[in-house]
Design an enzyme around this catalytic site. Structure first.
Site, PDB file in Angstrom:
ATOM      1  N   GLU A 108       0.780  -1.157   0.226  1.00 46.31           N
ATOM      2  CA  GLU A 108      -0.189  -0.045   0.051  1.00 46.31           C
ATOM      3  C   GLU A 108       0.827   1.393   0.054  1.00 46.31           C
ATOM      4  O   GLU A 108       1.554   1.457   0.718  1.00 46.31           O
ATOM      5  CB  GLU A 108      -0.770  -0.029   1.239  1.00 46.31           C
ATOM      6  CG  GLU A 108      -1.893   1.172   1.103  1.00 46.31           C
ATOM      7  CD  GLU A 108      -2.776   1.141   2.493  1.00 46.31           C
ATOM      8  OE1 GLU A 108      -3.838   1.825   2.498  1.00 46.31           O
ATOM      9  OE2 GLU A 108      -2.398   0.544   3.581  1.00 46.31           O
ATOM     10  N   LYS A 135     -10.306   2.486  -2.216  1.00 45.31           N
ATOM     11  CA  LYS A 135     -10.299   2.208  -0.857  1.00 45.31           C
ATOM     12  C   LYS A 135     -11.541   2.409  -0.057  1.00 45.31           C
ATOM     13  O   LYS A 135     -11.934   3.773   0.053  1.00 45.31           O
ATOM     14  CB  LYS A 135      -9.102   2.412   0.016  1.00 45.31           C
ATOM     15  CG  LYS A 135      -8.937   1.793   1.437  1.00 45.31           C
ATOM     16  CD  LYS A 135      -7.654   2.266   2.039  1.00 45.31           C
ATOM     17  CE  LYS A 135      -7.771   1.637   3.590  1.00 45.31           C
ATOM     18  NZ  LYS A 135      -6.325   2.065   4.070  1.00 45.31           N
ATOM     19  N   CYS A 173      -5.970  -2.751   2.433  1.00 42.51           N
ATOM     20  CA  CYS A 173      -5.571  -2.605   3.624  1.00 42.51           C
ATOM     21  C   CYS A 173      -6.703  -3.012   4.791  1.00 42.51           C
ATOM     22  O   CYS A 173      -7.241  -3.870   4.889  1.00 42.51           O
ATOM     23  CB  CYS A 173      -4.699  -1.354   4.014  1.00 42.51           C
ATOM     24  SG  CYS A 173      -3.898  -1.590   5.488  1.00 42.51           S
TER      25      CYS A 173
END
Length: 291
Positions: free
Chosen positions: A40, A113, A150
């Site tokens: 990431e 995300k 993540c």
């Protein structure tokens, strides 16, 4: 399919980071990797340890310089690359965005995300607007990739929605580490929980899971904490949750792992979880809480 993983440390020198990333990608391609997954926000330090408006200077448009850089690498090396970028969508509007680069250097697709954390040393809500592209796999020449990022890895709903749309792999670029004030025992509980929940996604959906985390210590620019010791431990789990490979928690690693996608087909025949879902009874899953 041969998958390449790059678990690296990061520095404040973006040029150095890009050089090492390019060298690592090239080496993985020479070793036979067809799909290469990066960690990431791999171009820079993990800047979310502090709330600083100057860090927005790190963001860039998509397409932009980084997609051009990784696109050239993908085309030269004939590989698919999963990148993780700080996207500047418009003035005052930014995302944490994974971009998948196809073998010909073009953008196969992107994922913004969806779950944004806000914890000490992880002040992501200051920087990132929650994604608005939904949970949709990205079709590539190596397969249909369920790319998430993540904090998304803690949510079974995200993994399930990717699986329901035909994802063949679940992929999580990651930046997560230890808080120095936690005891060694607590640190290990957190690392094992992180690994275990993702292995659960593999089992529940009958799909391999790939998680690539950064490694090494990054100081807190504000000095309020002791910084983050990223715990590495990048791994690939098979569709029954079996650990095919797990990297070091302290050292950089560059590895190529071969997985058999036919095994996922067999596992889903043995354990037909998708068949037996009670979709007529899950309406309340969209509630925040049920009193």
């Amino acid at each position: 399919m041969k998958i390449g993983l790059l678990q690296l440390h990061n520095t404040a020198d973006k040029t150095d980071n890009l050089r090492r990333l390019a060298e690592g990608i090239s080496d993985l391609a020479k070793r036979g990797a067809e799909l290469i997954v990066l960690q990431e926000l791999h171009n820079s330090l993990y800047f979310c340890q502090v709330e600083d408006v100057n860090n927005f200077d790190l963001a860039e448009p998509i397409p932009g310089p980084s997609t051009g850089f990784y696109g050239e690498l993908a085309k030269q090396l004939n590989v698919v690359i999963v990148t993780s970028l700080f996207e500047r969508r418009a003035p005052g509007l930014y995302h944490n965005t994974a971009v998948v680069i196809e073998r010909d250097g073009t953008i196969a697709g992107k994922y913004r995300k969806m779950h944004i954390p806000d914890d000490p040393a992880y002040y992501e809500k200051f920087y990132f607007t929650p994604g608005d592209l939904g949970f949709h796999p990205i079709q590539t020449s190596v397969g249909r990739l369920g790319v998430l990022v993540c904090w998304d890895q803690w949510y079974p709903e995200a993994a399930r929605l990717m699986a329901l749309q035909g994802a063949e792999l679940l992929i999580y670029p990651t930046a997560i580490g230890y808080e120095s004030s936690d005891t060694p025992e607590e640190q290990q509980r957190q690392r094992e929980a992180w690994t275990t929940v993702q292995r659960g996604h593999a089992v529940a959906n009958g799909l391999p899971v790939i998680a690539v985390n950064r490694v090494g210590h990054e100081p807190d620019p504000s000095g309020q904490t002791n910084g983050i010791q990223f715990w590495g431990s990048s791994f690939i789990a098979g569709p029954q949750g079996e650990l095919i490979y797990r990297a070091s928690d302290t050292e950089e690693e560059s590895l190529v792992v071969e997985i058999d996608l036919q095994h996922s087909e067999n596992v889903r025949r043995w354990w037909p979880f998708l068949r037996d879902r009670r979709i007529d009874k899950y309406g309340e899953i969209t509630c925040r809480f049920i009193d």
